[in-house]
Enzyme design. Structure first.
Site, PDB file in Angstrom:
ATOM      1  N   ILE A  12      47.345  10.544   7.569  1.00  0.00           N
ATOM      2  CA  ILE A  12      48.420  10.511   8.570  1.00  0.00           C
ATOM      3  C   ILE A  12      48.104   9.463   9.637  1.00  0.00           C
ATOM      4  CG2 ILE A  12      49.797  11.893  10.179  1.00  0.00           C
ATOM      5  CD1 ILE A  12      49.080  14.354   8.461  1.00  0.00           C
ATOM      6  N   ASP A  31      37.106   5.869  13.824  1.00  0.00           N
ATOM      7  CA  ASP A  31      36.999   6.664  12.584  1.00  0.00           C
ATOM      8  C   ASP A  31      35.568   6.540  12.085  1.00  0.00           C
ATOM      9  OD1 ASP A  31      37.301   7.568   9.777  1.00  0.00           O
ATOM     10  OD2 ASP A  31      39.456   7.456  10.200  1.00  0.00           O
ATOM     11  N   LEU A  33      34.739   7.192   9.096  1.00  0.00           N
ATOM     12  CA  LEU A  33      34.890   6.888   7.666  1.00  0.00           C
ATOM     13  C   LEU A  33      34.251   7.955   6.773  1.00  0.00           C
ATOM     14  CD1 LEU A  33      34.489   2.992   7.635  1.00  0.00           C
ATOM     15  CD2 LEU A  33      36.578   4.355   7.807  1.00  0.00           C
ATOM     16  N   PHE A  73      43.661  12.437  15.366  1.00  0.00           N
ATOM     17  CA  PHE A  73      43.861  12.904  13.986  1.00  0.00           C
ATOM     18  C   PHE A  73      42.560  13.322  13.320  1.00  0.00           C
ATOM     19  CE2 PHE A  73      47.430  10.100  14.826  1.00  0.00           C
ATOM     20  CZ  PHE A  73      48.506  10.796  14.281  1.00  0.00           C
ATOM     21  N   TYR A 141      40.589  27.086   9.959  1.00  0.00           N
ATOM     22  CA  TYR A 141      41.282  25.807  10.176  1.00  0.00           C
ATOM     23  C   TYR A 141      42.374  25.974  11.242  1.00  0.00           C
ATOM     24  CZ  TYR A 141      44.563  22.002   9.371  1.00  0.00           C
ATOM     25  OH  TYR A 141      45.430  20.951   9.557  1.00  0.00           O
ATOM     26  N   ASP A 284      47.863  31.981   1.105  1.00  0.00           N
ATOM     27  CA  ASP A 284      49.148  31.279   1.015  1.00  0.00           C
ATOM     28  C   ASP A 284      50.304  32.211   1.386  1.00  0.00           C
ATOM     29  OD1 ASP A 284      48.666  28.653   0.322  1.00  0.00           O
ATOM     30  OD2 ASP A 284      48.734  29.021  -1.840  1.00  0.00           O
TER      31      ASP A 284
HETATM   32  N1  UDP Z   1      49.997  24.623  -4.810  1.00  0.00           N
HETATM   33  C1  UDP Z   1      49.935  24.908  -6.165  1.00  0.00           C
HETATM   34  N2  UDP Z   1      48.998  24.256  -6.919  1.00  0.00           N
HETATM   35  C2  UDP Z   1      48.145  23.334  -6.389  1.00  0.00           C
HETATM   36  C3  UDP Z   1      48.232  23.024  -5.017  1.00  0.00           C
HETATM   37  C4  UDP Z   1      49.168  23.694  -4.257  1.00  0.00           C
HETATM   38  O1  UDP Z   1      50.673  25.751  -6.672  1.00  0.00           O
HETATM   39  O2  UDP Z   1      47.322  22.783  -7.145  1.00  0.00           O
HETATM   40  C5  UDP Z   1      50.986  25.321  -3.990  1.00  0.00           C
HETATM   41  C6  UDP Z   1      50.350  26.122  -2.857  1.00  0.00           C
HETATM   42  O3  UDP Z   1      50.059  27.430  -3.303  1.00  0.00           O
HETATM   43  C7  UDP Z   1      51.441  26.092  -1.797  1.00  0.00           C
HETATM   44  C8  UDP Z   1      52.156  24.771  -2.041  1.00  0.00           C
HETATM   45  O4  UDP Z   1      51.787  24.361  -3.353  1.00  0.00           O
HETATM   46  O5  UDP Z   1      52.369  27.130  -2.018  1.00  0.00           O
HETATM   47  C9  UDP Z   1      51.743  23.694  -1.067  1.00  0.00           C
HETATM   48  O6  UDP Z   1      50.343  23.650  -1.021  1.00  0.00           O
HETATM   49  P1  UDP Z   1      49.545  22.484  -0.283  1.00  0.00           P
HETATM   50  O7  UDP Z   1      48.086  22.728  -0.526  1.00  0.00           O
HETATM   51  O8  UDP Z   1      50.105  21.165  -0.695  1.00  0.00           O
HETATM   52  O9  UDP Z   1      49.902  22.662   1.237  1.00  0.00           O
HETATM   53  P2  UDP Z   1      49.773  23.949   2.215  1.00  0.00           P
HETATM   54  O10 UDP Z   1      51.105  24.634   2.157  1.00  0.00           O
HETATM   55  O11 UDP Z   1      48.638  24.784   1.748  1.00  0.00           O
HETATM   56  O12 UDP Z   1      49.536  23.314   3.547  1.00  0.00           O
END
Ligand code: UDP
Length: 322
Positions: A12, A31, A33, A73, A141, A284
């Protein structure tokens, strides 16, 4: 203005640098790196390779370059890692952020724009999520980002530091013209993984299809990385015009399921995206969609490339660059 972009060699941050340069600002990148790529910093832009905690480097840098604003960032970004090894996050996101602020205050920097995250909200109790939604992070996080936001709020009150914390939903896409895009190691984000699966470079795993969502897979709000960067530019103008410090969500307000992302990628790439389904990934939430009305109202920011088709098309163009 003279601006410092920490993590400006990262995903980003490097898009931020392009947006700032196009707007006529004088940019310095800081940065170490450890995750960024030196070749993501445009030729002619000063890159200082150092840790944000290195006061002997950062304080003179802020003074000599007469830095007016810091875009911060540089941080760790993996939710799973933060659960397994949280000290990395309290050390490198929270403590390092506080150390950077020490230098910023001592150098008299008055504007600070923080890269924050929707993870500060934890499991949503309502969607779309606005900034008044309770902040109960469910992983280190999100916790470290929220703690740094709180530090900023205290410093704003006590020291007159102007700050904006931008809470991103799912950053994605690429700046195709600038030749930069998403390259994390390891990559954990859905869109690049889907595109690598389309290229036959890896197998994709869909984390759960038994969620209480229309097709059973998780719904997320994907926002183009250049639109994110433009919101930071708007935040700088807002602070400069005397806008009150605070937090803003950045998203399109439109949710897409994992399955929709797969189908979109198949349409854009003209290839099949092979995948298997596994159990849910821990932590998630089923649905994360932003209300970004506050950013629209106060920052005058509207995403210019909000469509998933365009986001995936830009990511694909970058993944298949010559
Ligand atoms: N996801 C998935 N398989 C992967 C990576 C991500 O099914 O290999 C799903 C994850 O469970 C979430 C969505 O994709 O529902 C977005 O995940 P990502 O890690 O991109 O971003 P997050 O929402 O965790 O910030």
């Amino acid at each position: 203005m003279n601006v410092l972009v920490t993590g400006g060699a990262g995903y980003i941050g490097s898009h931020m640098v392009r947006v700032l340069l196009r707007a006529g600002h004088a940019v310095t990148v800081l940065d170490d790196l450890s995750a960024g790529h030196a070749d993501s910093v445009p030729a002619g832009t000063r890159l200082v390779q150092a840790d944000v905690r290195a006061r002997d480097v950062v304080l003179p840098l802020l003074r000599d370059a007469k830095i007016d604003a810091i875009f911060h960032f540089a941080s760790r970004i993996q939710v799973g890692e933060s659960v397994r090894d949280p000290r990395l996050y309290y050390r490198d996101n929270l403590a390092a952020g506080v150390a950077l602020l020490e230098s910023a205050l001592d150098a008299g920097v008055k504007r600070f724009i923080l890269s924050s995250t929707a993870a500060v909200y934890g499991d949503p109790i309502r969607v779309p999520i606005d900034e008044d939604h309770p902040t109960v992070p469910v992983n280190p996080y999100g916790d470290t980002k929220l703690m740094l936001e709180r530090v900023l709020a205290s410093y704003a009150r006590a020291y007159g530091l102007g700050y904006v914390a931008l809470r991103y939903f799912n950053a994605s896409g690429a700046d195709v013209a600038a030749g930069i895009g998403e390259r994390h190691d390891p990559e954990t984000h859905l869109i690049p993984l889907v595109l690598e699966a389309a290229l036959g470079k890896r197998e994709l795993t869909v984390f759960g299809e038994d969620y209480a969502t229309p097709d059973g897979t998780c719904v997320r709000d994907y926002i183009h990385v250049t639109d994110l960067a433009k919101a930071h530019l708007a935040a700088l103008a807002y602070l400069d015009a005397g806008g009150a410090s605070g937090a803003f969500n950045l998203g399109t307000g439109q949710g897409h399921s994992v399955r929709e992302v797969l189908l979109c990628a198949e349409k854009i790439t003209g290839r099949r995206v092979p995948y298997k389904v596994s159990a849910r990934r821990e932590g998630d939430p089923p649905i994360l969609v932003a209300s970004a009305d506050r950013a629209k109202r106060l920052l005058g920011w509207v995403p210019e490339r909000p469509l998933l088709d365009d986001i995936v098309a830009d990511a694909w163009a970058w993944h298949t660059r010559a």
